[in-house]
Scaffold this motif. Structure first.
Motif, PDB file in Angstrom:
ATOM      1  N   LEU A  34       0.813  -1.216   0.000  1.00  0.00           N
ATOM      2  CA  LEU A  34       0.000   0.000   0.000  1.00  0.00           C
ATOM      3  C   LEU A  34       0.848   1.268   0.000  1.00  0.00           C
ATOM      4  O   LEU A  34       0.385   2.330  -0.419  1.00  0.00           O
ATOM      5  N   ALA A  35       2.092   1.164   0.472  1.00  0.00           N
ATOM      6  CA  ALA A  35       2.941   2.347   0.668  1.00  0.00           C
ATOM      7  C   ALA A  35       3.033   3.261  -0.557  1.00  0.00           C
ATOM      8  O   ALA A  35       2.945   4.487  -0.413  1.00  0.00           O
ATOM      9  N   PRO A  36       3.199   2.743  -1.785  1.00  0.00           N
ATOM     10  CA  PRO A  36       3.326   3.653  -2.931  1.00  0.00           C
ATOM     11  C   PRO A  36       2.045   4.423  -3.253  1.00  0.00           C
ATOM     12  O   PRO A  36       2.095   5.420  -3.970  1.00  0.00           O
ATOM     13  N   ARG A  37       0.909   3.976  -2.716  1.00  0.00           N
ATOM     14  CA  ARG A  37      -0.366   4.578  -3.101  1.00  0.00           C
ATOM     15  C   ARG A  37      -1.084   5.260  -1.939  1.00  0.00           C
ATOM     16  O   ARG A  37      -2.019   6.013  -2.146  1.00  0.00           O
ATOM     17  N   ALA A  38      -0.647   4.984  -0.719  1.00  0.00           N
ATOM     18  CA  ALA A  38      -1.373   5.467   0.458  1.00  0.00           C
ATOM     19  C   ALA A  38      -0.982   6.884   0.835  1.00  0.00           C
ATOM     20  O   ALA A  38       0.097   7.385   0.497  1.00  0.00           O
ATOM     21  N   GLU A  39      -1.860   7.526   1.571  1.00  0.00           N
ATOM     22  CA  GLU A  39      -1.586   8.840   2.157  1.00  0.00           C
ATOM     23  C   GLU A  39      -1.151   8.684   3.610  1.00  0.00           C
ATOM     24  O   GLU A  39      -0.227   9.354   4.075  1.00  0.00           O
ATOM     25  N   VAL A  40      -1.827   7.779   4.335  1.00  0.00           N
ATOM     26  CA  VAL A  40      -1.508   7.508   5.738  1.00  0.00           C
ATOM     27  C   VAL A  40      -1.657   6.015   5.989  1.00  0.00           C
ATOM     28  O   VAL A  40      -2.608   5.389   5.516  1.00  0.00           O
ATOM     29  N   ALA A  48       5.915  -3.334  19.842  1.00  0.00           N
ATOM     30  CA  ALA A  48       6.345  -1.998  19.430  1.00  0.00           C
ATOM     31  C   ALA A  48       7.594  -2.046  18.549  1.00  0.00           C
ATOM     32  O   ALA A  48       7.665  -1.370  17.514  1.00  0.00           O
ATOM     33  N   GLU A  49       8.604  -2.827  18.938  1.00  0.00           N
ATOM     34  CA  GLU A  49       9.860  -2.867  18.181  1.00  0.00           C
ATOM     35  C   GLU A  49       9.631  -3.394  16.770  1.00  0.00           C
ATOM     36  O   GLU A  49      10.198  -2.880  15.795  1.00  0.00           O
ATOM     37  N   ALA A  50       8.803  -4.426  16.651  1.00  0.00           N
ATOM     38  CA  ALA A  50       8.532  -5.001  15.338  1.00  0.00           C
ATOM     39  C   ALA A  50       7.776  -4.005  14.457  1.00  0.00           C
ATOM     40  O   ALA A  50       8.042  -3.905  13.260  1.00  0.00           O
ATOM     41  N   LEU A  51       6.848  -3.262  15.046  1.00  0.00           N
ATOM     42  CA  LEU A  51       6.131  -2.234  14.286  1.00  0.00           C
ATOM     43  C   LEU A  51       7.089  -1.170  13.770  1.00  0.00           C
ATOM     44  O   LEU A  51       6.995  -0.731  12.613  1.00  0.00           O
ATOM     45  N   GLU A  52       8.011  -0.748  14.619  1.00  0.00           N
ATOM     46  CA  GLU A  52       8.980   0.260  14.197  1.00  0.00           C
ATOM     47  C   GLU A  52       9.877  -0.275  13.085  1.00  0.00           C
ATOM     48  O   GLU A  52      10.291   0.466  12.196  1.00  0.00           O
ATOM     49  N   GLY A  53      10.177  -1.575  13.134  1.00  0.00           N
ATOM     50  CA  GLY A  53      10.979  -2.177  12.073  1.00  0.00           C
ATOM     51  C   GLY A  53      10.268  -2.126  10.735  1.00  0.00           C
ATOM     52  O   GLY A  53      10.887  -1.831   9.703  1.00  0.00           O
ATOM     53  N   VAL A  54       8.960  -2.419  10.729  1.00  0.00           N
ATOM     54  CA  VAL A  54       8.179  -2.323   9.494  1.00  0.00           C
ATOM     55  C   VAL A  54       8.131  -0.875   9.017  1.00  0.00           C
ATOM     56  O   VAL A  54       8.282  -0.590   7.817  1.00  0.00           O
ATOM     57  N   LYS A  55       7.933   0.041   9.947  1.00  0.00           N
ATOM     58  CA  LYS A  55       7.870   1.464   9.597  1.00  0.00           C
ATOM     59  C   LYS A  55       9.147   1.914   8.898  1.00  0.00           C
ATOM     60  O   LYS A  55       9.106   2.686   7.925  1.00  0.00           O
ATOM     61  N   ARG A  56      10.303   1.436   9.364  1.00  0.00           N
ATOM     62  CA  ARG A  56      11.579   1.846   8.773  1.00  0.00           C
ATOM     63  C   ARG A  56      11.734   1.345   7.331  1.00  0.00           C
ATOM     64  O   ARG A  56      12.501   1.918   6.559  1.00  0.00           O
ATOM     65  N   GLU A  57      10.999   0.296   6.971  1.00  0.00           N
ATOM     66  CA  GLU A  57      11.061  -0.221   5.602  1.00  0.00           C
ATOM     67  C   GLU A  57      10.297   0.655   4.620  1.00  0.00           C
ATOM     68  O   GLU A  57      10.521   0.567   3.406  1.00  0.00           O
ATOM     69  N   LEU A  58       9.398   1.485   5.114  1.00  0.00           N
ATOM     70  CA  LEU A  58       8.482   2.225   4.257  1.00  0.00           C
ATOM     71  C   LEU A  58       9.064   3.580   3.867  1.00  0.00           C
ATOM     72  O   LEU A  58       9.917   4.124   4.569  1.00  0.00           O
ATOM     73  N   PRO A  59       8.617   4.160   2.751  1.00  0.00           N
ATOM     74  CA  PRO A  59       9.164   5.447   2.284  1.00  0.00           C
ATOM     75  C   PRO A  59       8.999   6.555   3.327  1.00  0.00           C
ATOM     76  O   PRO A  59       7.964   6.638   3.994  1.00  0.00           O
ATOM     77  N   GLU A  60       9.998   7.405   3.454  1.00  0.00           N
ATOM     78  CA  GLU A  60       9.965   8.477   4.439  1.00  0.00           C
ATOM     79  C   GLU A  60       8.888   9.512   4.123  1.00  0.00           C
ATOM     80  O   GLU A  60       8.373  10.176   5.020  1.00  0.00           O
ATOM     81  N   ARG A  61       8.553   9.666   2.852  1.00  0.00           N
ATOM     82  CA  ARG A  61       7.535  10.652   2.466  1.00  0.00           C
ATOM     83  C   ARG A  61       6.152  10.273   2.989  1.00  0.00           C
ATOM     84  O   ARG A  61       5.266  11.109   3.122  1.00  0.00           O
ATOM     85  N   LYS A  63       3.254   9.161   5.586  1.00  0.00           N
ATOM     86  CA  LYS A  63       2.927   9.290   6.996  1.00  0.00           C
ATOM     87  C   LYS A  63       2.569   7.918   7.549  1.00  0.00           C
ATOM     88  O   LYS A  63       1.566   7.317   7.155  1.00  0.00           O
ATOM     89  N   VAL A  64       3.405   7.406   8.440  1.00  0.00           N
ATOM     90  CA  VAL A  64       3.193   6.084   9.043  1.00  0.00           C
ATOM     91  C   VAL A  64       3.139   6.238  10.557  1.00  0.00           C
ATOM     92  O   VAL A  64       4.069   6.774  11.171  1.00  0.00           O
ATOM     93  N   LEU A  65       2.066   5.784  11.159  1.00  0.00           N
ATOM     94  CA  LEU A  65       1.883   5.840  12.608  1.00  0.00           C
ATOM     95  C   LEU A  65       1.810   4.417  13.147  1.00  0.00           C
ATOM     96  O   LEU A  65       1.219   3.537  12.525  1.00  0.00           O
ATOM     97  N   THR A  66       2.426   4.195  14.303  1.00  0.00           N
ATOM     98  CA  THR A  66       2.385   2.865  14.925  1.00  0.00           C
ATOM     99  C   THR A  66       1.574   2.930  16.214  1.00  0.00           C
ATOM    100  O   THR A  66       1.785   3.807  17.043  1.00  0.00           O
ATOM    101  N   CYS A  67       0.659   2.001  16.340  1.00  0.00           N
ATOM    102  CA  CYS A  67      -0.242   1.947  17.499  1.00  0.00           C
ATOM    103  C   CYS A  67      -0.097   0.586  18.166  1.00  0.00           C
ATOM    104  O   CYS A  67      -0.460  -0.437  17.574  1.00  0.00           O
ATOM    105  N   VAL A  68       0.435   0.560  19.370  1.00  0.00           N
ATOM    106  CA  VAL A  68       0.633  -0.693  20.094  1.00  0.00           C
ATOM    107  C   VAL A  68      -0.651  -1.035  20.849  1.00  0.00           C
ATOM    108  O   VAL A  68      -1.046  -0.323  21.774  1.00  0.00           O
ATOM    109  N   SER A  69      -1.299  -2.107  20.420  1.00  0.00           N
ATOM    110  CA  SER A  69      -2.571  -2.506  21.029  1.00  0.00           C
ATOM    111  C   SER A  69      -2.741  -4.010  20.954  1.00  0.00           C
ATOM    112  O   SER A  69      -2.339  -4.646  19.971  1.00  0.00           O
ATOM    113  N   ASP A  70      -3.380  -4.575  21.966  1.00  0.00           N
ATOM    114  CA  ASP A  70      -3.748  -5.989  21.996  1.00  0.00           C
ATOM    115  C   ASP A  70      -5.237  -6.077  21.664  1.00  0.00           C
ATOM    116  O   ASP A  70      -6.087  -5.774  22.505  1.00  0.00           O
TER     117      ASP A  70
END
Length: 271
Positions: A34-40, A48-61, A63-70
């Motif tokens: 979805l990253a090439p086509r998404a806005e957010v 949390a750490e795994a979410l941040e790892g995925v976030k780092r793979e995505l383009p910096e342009r 907007k990626v937010l990480t929400c830690v929830s069960d």
């Protein structure tokens, strides 16, 4: 001549998506595609750490937010809604990917794991969807990740298969109910896919389940996600990704249940 039409599809361009179970596997792959086509993108998971790892793979342009929830807990579901409000995000796409299984007999299953499985696969998915509908922009889209297992009564994976049968039926009903309200719903039913599912489904004693024949149906996460996104864009209510899984899904739905049970009894007798 009668033409049976599905709902209008959902455009992924500049979508604002909430993806559950986004720390690995199919959830992370949804984020990548979805990253090439998404806005957010709002990535939701417990780690949390795994979410941040995925976030780092995505383009910096992007907007990626990480929400830690069960999402197996009511508080985790509420946390997602509060997170969206606090960050000013009004999504128009929900991808319900979070889920878990448990390999082994139902009689020997741990009560806590069985309850968590139902809370996540059924209750969490249902209530997150319910709350998201009042917060979702129109036109909107929903992808629910089910399984080929939803078409079968599966010994030694009984609760998982039953929970996914619920997801498929729920999704197909919503596809009809929500289409006039501008929301497209698609359900994807993959077969065996290389993710962390098997690792978490195994029991602490190493207990596993019979996987004979799964190799014929195995497809990569990239294909599962690609076909799921195309199904949503085309307005298809249910997709079985991959040729083998597509054939198996149709076959399992057509074969008399009595015959299926006979086949499964023979399979178990061999073990």
């Amino acid at each position: 001549m009668l033409h049976l039409m599905e709902a209008n599809g959902f455009s992924l361009e500049k979508c604002r998506a909430v993806i559950t179970g986004a720390s690995s596997g199919l959830g992370a792959e949804f984020a990548r595609q979805l990253a090439p086509r998404a806005e957010v993108l709002v990535l939701v998971a417990r780690r949390a750490e795994a979410l941040e790892g995925v976030k780092r793979e995505l383009p910096e342009r992007l907007k990626v937010l990480t929400c830690v929830s069960d999402l197996a807990k009511d508080s985790g579901i509420r946390n997602v809604f509060e997170f969206l409000e606090a960050n000013g995000v009004k999504p128009n796409l929900l991808i319900n990917n979070a889920g878990m299984g448990d390999y082994g007999s139902f009689m020997s299953s741990a009560e806590e794991k069985t309850r968590t499985q139902l809370d996540l696969n059924v209750t969490g998915l249902t209530m997150l969807t319910h709350g998201m509908l009042t917060r979702m922009d129109r036109p909107g889209g929903i992808i629910n990740v089910s399984s080929l297992a939803s078409t079968l009564p599966m010994p030694e994976l009984a609760v998982y298969a039953a929970s996914k049968a619920y997801v498929t039926s729920f999704s197909e009903a919503l596809a009809v109910e929500l289409a006039p309200r501008g929301i497209t719903v698609s359900c994807v039913c993959p077969g065996p896919t290389p993710t962390n599912f098997s690792k978490t489904a195994k029991r602490e004693d190493g207990g596993d389940t019979n996987r004979e024949g799964q190799g014929l149906l195995r497809i990569p996460p990239q294909q599962v996600v690609g076909e799921a996104l195309r199904a949503l864009e085309e307005g298809r209510a249910c997709v079985f990704p991959g040729l083998g899984v597509s054939i198996a899904g149709r076959l399992f739905r057509l074969v008399p249940r009595r015959f299926l049970r006979w086949m499964l009894k023979r399979r178990m007798a061999k073990e």
